[in-house]
Design a protein around this motif. Structure first.
Motif, mmCIF file in Angstrom:
data_model
loop_
_atom_site.group_PDB
_atom_site.id
_atom_site.type_symbol
_atom_site.label_atom_id
_atom_site.label_comp_id
_atom_site.label_asym_id
_atom_site.label_seq_id
_atom_site.Cartn_x
_atom_site.Cartn_y
_atom_site.Cartn_z
ATOM 1 N N GLU A 233 -11.441 -11.449 -16.587
ATOM 2 C CA GLU A 233 -12.211 -10.483 -15.799
ATOM 3 C C GLU A 233 -12.088 -9.083 -16.386
ATOM 4 O OE1 GLU A 233 -10.622 -10.943 -11.904
ATOM 5 O OE2 GLU A 233 -11.822 -12.740 -11.427
ATOM 6 N N ASN A 234 -10.902 -8.717 -16.847
ATOM 7 C CA ASN A 234 -10.712 -7.410 -17.489
ATOM 8 C C ASN A 234 -11.586 -7.297 -18.736
ATOM 9 O OD1 ASN A 234 -8.797 -6.900 -15.552
ATOM 10 N ND2 ASN A 234 -7.034 -7.165 -16.917
ATOM 11 N N LYS B 86 -18.723 -4.417 -20.224
ATOM 12 C CA LYS B 86 -19.726 -3.643 -19.475
ATOM 13 C C LYS B 86 -19.737 -2.178 -19.871
ATOM 14 C CE LYS B 86 -19.695 -6.608 -15.341
ATOM 15 N NZ LYS B 86 -19.298 -6.713 -13.911
ATOM 16 N N ILE B 87 -18.545 -1.656 -20.196
ATOM 17 C CA ILE B 87 -18.495 -0.221 -20.557
ATOM 18 C C ILE B 87 -18.386 -0.029 -22.068
ATOM 19 C CG2 ILE B 87 -17.514 0.457 -18.331
ATOM 20 C CD1 ILE B 87 -14.766 0.524 -19.658
ATOM 21 N N ALA B 88 -18.629 -1.128 -22.809
ATOM 22 C CA ALA B 88 -18.704 -1.094 -24.269
ATOM 23 C C ALA B 88 -17.424 -0.611 -24.939
ATOM 24 C CB ALA B 88 -19.876 -0.233 -24.714
ATOM 25 N N THR B 89 -16.284 -0.916 -24.354
ATOM 26 C CA THR B 89 -15.022 -0.570 -25.026
ATOM 27 C C THR B 89 -14.497 -1.754 -25.845
ATOM 28 O OG1 THR B 89 -13.754 -1.265 -23.073
ATOM 29 C CG2 THR B 89 -14.349 1.073 -23.241
ATOM 30 N N CYS B 90 -15.234 -2.854 -25.821
ATOM 31 C CA CYS B 90 -14.829 -4.044 -26.581
ATOM 32 C C CYS B 90 -16.042 -4.601 -27.312
ATOM 33 C CB CYS B 90 -14.246 -5.099 -25.637
ATOM 34 S SG CYS B 90 -13.686 -6.600 -26.469
ATOM 35 N N PRO C 46 -18.543 -7.325 -28.816
ATOM 36 C CA PRO C 46 -18.886 -8.691 -28.390
ATOM 37 C C PRO C 46 -18.267 -9.775 -29.275
ATOM 38 C CG PRO C 46 -20.798 -7.281 -28.264
ATOM 39 C CD PRO C 46 -19.737 -6.468 -28.933
ATOM 40 N N LYS C 47 -18.277 -9.559 -30.619
ATOM 41 C CA LYS C 47 -17.714 -10.576 -31.518
ATOM 42 C C LYS C 47 -16.215 -10.738 -31.292
ATOM 43 C CE LYS C 47 -21.079 -10.210 -35.282
ATOM 44 N NZ LYS C 47 -21.275 -9.914 -36.732
ATOM 45 N N SER C 48 -15.537 -9.623 -31.120
ATOM 46 C CA SER C 48 -14.102 -9.681 -30.826
ATOM 47 C C SER C 48 -13.882 -10.317 -29.461
ATOM 48 C CB SER C 48 -13.491 -8.270 -30.845
ATOM 49 O OG SER C 48 -13.660 -7.680 -32.111
ATOM 50 N N GLY C 49 -14.811 -10.039 -28.541
ATOM 51 C CA GLY C 49 -14.687 -10.581 -27.189
ATOM 52 C C GLY C 49 -14.729 -12.094 -27.168
ATOM 53 N N VAL C 50 -15.529 -12.712 -28.025
ATOM 54 C CA VAL C 50 -15.602 -14.166 -28.095
ATOM 55 C C VAL C 50 -14.244 -14.742 -28.518
ATOM 56 C CG1 VAL C 50 -16.652 -16.133 -29.275
ATOM 57 C CG2 VAL C 50 -18.074 -14.191 -28.565
ATOM 58 N N ILE C 51 -13.653 -14.114 -29.528
ATOM 59 C CA ILE C 51 -12.330 -14.550 -29.993
ATOM 60 C C ILE C 51 -11.304 -14.378 -28.870
ATOM 61 C CG2 ILE C 51 -10.460 -14.097 -31.620
ATOM 62 C CD1 ILE C 51 -12.831 -15.401 -32.942
ATOM 63 N N PHE C 52 -11.398 -13.258 -28.162
ATOM 64 C CA PHE C 52 -10.458 -12.961 -27.072
ATOM 65 C C PHE C 52 -10.500 -14.060 -25.998
ATOM 66 C CE2 PHE C 52 -9.473 -11.243 -22.910
ATOM 67 C CZ PHE C 52 -8.308 -10.510 -23.129
#
Length: 548
Positions: free
Chosen positions: A499-500, A506-510, A512-518
Motif C-alpha cells: 500500500e505504501n 501516486k505522487i511519483a516518488t517511485c 514504475p519499473k522499479s515499482g514492479v521489482i519492489f
C-alpha cells in the motif's frame, strides 16, 4: 552324504539362521523403539552420566551399538549434539551391546520353537502394527536361538577333532586372536553377532581356551568401530572427532586390558572361579571389560574431547561449507536400518533447508548491495538445491518401502511436502537474485523509503525462515506459537508496504519499473515465509494445520 560334510552344512546353516535371527530381532526391536529412539538420544544433556545412560538404553532397545553410534555421528554432524554428549553416548553403547551375549548365555535355545510360534502368530494374524512389530522381534529371537540349536550338535563334534584343536592352538597367540575378532566383526559389522557366535561355541562345548576368547573380544570391540568411522567420512569434522573417539576408546581399552591379561593372566582365573560355565565367563568378561574401559575414561571426557579437537583440528577459516552437490547422510548405504534411514533423511532435509535459507540471505544481500558476484553464487547454489531436492525425493521413496513404524511412515510422508517447501524457498531466492541483475542492467533506482522497507521485510523473513527450520530440525514445538505470530506479522507488513508503494506511485516518488521489482520482491518474501511456516508446522499431529 558324508557325515563330516553333513556336519559342516548343519553348522553353516545354523550360523545363517543365527545371523538372520539376530538381524530380524534387531530390526523388530528398532521398529518398536524407533519412534522414541532418536528422542532418547537427542534429549541427553551435557551431563556425561545421562549421556552414558542414553547410549546404553538406545543400544539395548535396538540390540545394535553400531546403529546407536552411527545415529550419534549423524546428530553431531547436524549440530544437534556436541562432542561431549557423543562421547558419553558411545561409551554407553559399548556397554549396552554386551546385553545380547548375556542373553544367549542363559541357554534357553530349547524354547526357540515356542518363541517362533508366538512370533509368527503375532506378526501374521494381528492387524495392529505395534503387535506385529513385537511379533517380528519375538520371531527373530526364536530363529536366533533355533540357529544356536542347529549349530550345537556339529560344533560339539569339533571338540575331539585334532585338526580343529590345532587351529585353536594357533589362536593362542594374542595378536592373532585380536586380529581374528577384529576382521570378523568388521566384515559382518556387528559385535553382537560375533559375541553371539563366540558364546554359542562355548555353549556347544568347543574347547576354546578362555584366554583366546578374551583376546577375540578385545579385537571384536575394535572391529565394531570401523562402521562408525566409515559413516563419518562424508560428515563434518566434529562428527569425525566422535568417530575417532569410538575407535580410540576401543583401542585404548583393548591395549590396557590386553596388556593386563598378558602380564597378569590370573585376572581371567578370577572369572573362572566366580562363573563356572565357559559361556557365562565369556559373556561376563565382555560386559565387565566394557564397563571397566568406560570407568577408566569417563572422568576424562572433557580432556578426551580436547584431544579429539587437536587430532582433528578446526579448519583455518573456522567454517565448514555445506554447499556440496552430494548427499551427505543418504548415500549408498544399502544395509541401513529403517530408524536410522528416517533420522538420516531428516538430517539431509535439514541440510537442504539450511542451504536454501542461506541462499535467501545471500540473494537479499546481492540485491541490496548490487553485488553481481553474490548473484552468481546464488544461482550456483540453486543448482545444488535442485540436485538435493531431486535426489532426496528418490531416497524417500526407497525409505518409504522399508518396514517403518507408523510414526516413521508419517514423518517420511511429510518430508515429501517439506522438500517442496524448501525447494520453493530456493526458487524465491533465485528470483530475488535475478531482480538484482535486472536492477543492475537497467540502472534502476529505488526511493529511500522503498529500500528501507525491503531491508526490513528481508531481515525479518530471513530470521523467520531460520527459526522455522530450527524448530523443525530440533522438533521444538515450543517455538510454534511465536512462529505463527511472526508469520502473521510478515503478512501484515507485506500488505502495508505494498500500500505504501501504491501511495508513492501516486505522487511519483517511485519509478514504475522499479515499482514492479519492489512488489515482486515483496511477494517472494511473503511466500518464502509461507513455505517456512509450512516446514515448522509439519511438526503438528496429522490433520492439525495450525495452533488454533
Amino acid at each position: 552324504m558324508n557325515a563330516g560334510l553333513e556336519s559342516i552344512f548343519l553348522a553353516v546353516g545354523g550360523l545363517g539362521l543365527f545371523l538372520f535371527g539376530m538381524k530380524m530381532m534387531s530390526n523388530g526391536l528398532e521398529l518398536i523403539a524407533g519412534d522414541q529412539l532418536q528422542g532418547v538420544i537427542k534429549r541427553v544433556t551435557s551431563n556425561r552420566f545421562s549421556a552414558v545412560l542414553a547410549g546404553m538404553i538406545a543400544t539395548v532397545a535396538i540390540n545394535s551399538s553400531t546403529a546407536t553410534t552411527i545415529m550419534t555421528v549423524s546428530l553431531v554432524n547436524s549440530g544437534m549434539m556436541n562432542l561431549t554428549q557423543a562421547i558419553g553416548i558411545i561409551m554407553g553403547a559399548n556397554v549396552g551391546t554386551t546385553f545380547s551375549a548375556q542373553l544367549i548365555a542363559f541357554k534357553i535355545d530349547q524354547f526357540a520353537p515356542l518363541f517362533i510360534f508366538i512370533g509368527i502368530i503375532m506378526h501374521l494374524f494381528f492387524k495392529k502394527r505395534s503387535i506385529k512389530n513385537i511379533g517380528y522381534a519375538v520371531l527373530g529371537f526364536g530363529i536366533l536361538f533355533f540357529g544356536v540349536t542347529i549349530m550345537g550338535a556339529p560344533l560339539k563334534g569339533l571338540a575331539d577333532n585334532p585338526s580343529f584343536n590345532a587351529v585353536l592352538t594357533t589362536f593362542q597367540n594374542p595378536i592373532l586372536s585380536i586380529l581374528a575378532g577384529f576382521i570378523f566383526t568388521a566384515v559382518i559389522q556387528s559385535s553382537s553377532a560375533t559375541m553371539g557366535i563366540l558364546v554359542t561355541l562355548h555353549l556347544s562345548g568347543v574347547p576354546i581356551p578362555f584366554i583366546t576368547s578374551a583376546y577375540i573380544i578385545l579385537g571384536t570391540n575394535i572391529g565394531t568401530s570401523i562402521t562408525t568411522v566409515i559413516a563419518s567420512i562424508p560428515a563434518n569434522r566434529e562428527s569425525k572427532r566422535a568417530a575417532l573417539f569410538h575407535i580410540m576408546f576401543d583401542i585404548i581399552g583393548s591395549t590396557v586390558f590386553g596388556t593386563l591379561i598378558f602380564i597378569f593372566p590370573g585376572i581371567l582365573g578370577w572369572f573362572q572361579t566366580v562363573w563356572t560355565e565357559p559361556a557365562r565367563q565369556v559373556a561376563m568378561f565382555h560386559t565387565l571389560y566394557n564397563v571397566a574401559t568406560m570407568s577408566l575414561l569417563l572422568p576424562f571426557v572433557t580432556q578426551v574431547g580436547i584431544l579429539m579437537q587437536k587430532i582433528v583440528p578446526i579448519m583455518s577459516n573456522g567454517t565448514e561449507t555445506i554447499y556440496e552437490k552430494k548427499l551427505m547422510f543418504l548415500d549408498e548405504k544399502t544395509n541401513i536400518s529403517p530408524s536410522i534411514a528416517v533420522v538420516n533423511a531428516h538430517l539431509e532435509l535439514c541440510r537442504m533447508g539450511k542451504i536454501a535459507n542461506e541462499n535467501l540471505a545471500l540473494a537479499t544481500e546481492a540485491f541490496i548491495e548490487q553485488d553481481m558476484d553474490k548473484v552468481k553464487k546464488v544461482l550456483k547454489n540453486e543448482k545444488i538445491i535442485d540436485f538435493l531436492s531431486h535426489n532426496i525425493a528418490i531416497k524417500l521413496i526407497w525409505i518409504n518401502n522399508m518396514a517403518l513404524s507408523g510414526y516413521e511412515a508419517m514423518r517420511i510422508g511429510r518430508m515429501f511436502q517439506n522438500i517442496i517447501d524448501m525447494e520453493r524457498i530456493g526458487d524465491h531466492a533465485e528470483n530475488i537474485a535475478e531482480y538484482a541483475e535486472i536492477v543492475d542492467s537497467n540502472d534502476l533506482k529505488f526511493s529511500g523509503a522503498a529500500m528501507q522497507e525491503l531491508k526490513e521485510l528481508s531481515a525479518l523473513t530471513i530470521k523467520f525462515a531460520d527459526k522455522a527450520l530450527d524448530a523443525y530440525e530440533r522438533e521444538d514445538y515450543s517455538q510454534l506459537e511465536q512462529i505463527h505470530s511472526t508469520e502473521k506479522e510478515i503478512d501484515l507488513l507485506s500488505i502495508q508496504f505494498t500500500e505504501n508503494h501504491i501511495d508513492r506511485l501516486k505522487i511519483a516518488t517511485c519509478e514504475p519499473k522499479s515499482g514492479v521489482i519492489f512488489t515482486d520482491m515483496i511477494t517472494d518474501l511473503e511466500r518464502t515465509a509461507d513455505h517456512a511456516n509450512n516446514i515448522a508446522f509439519s511438526l503438528l499431529p496429522a490433520g492439525k494445520k495450525s495452533l488454533i
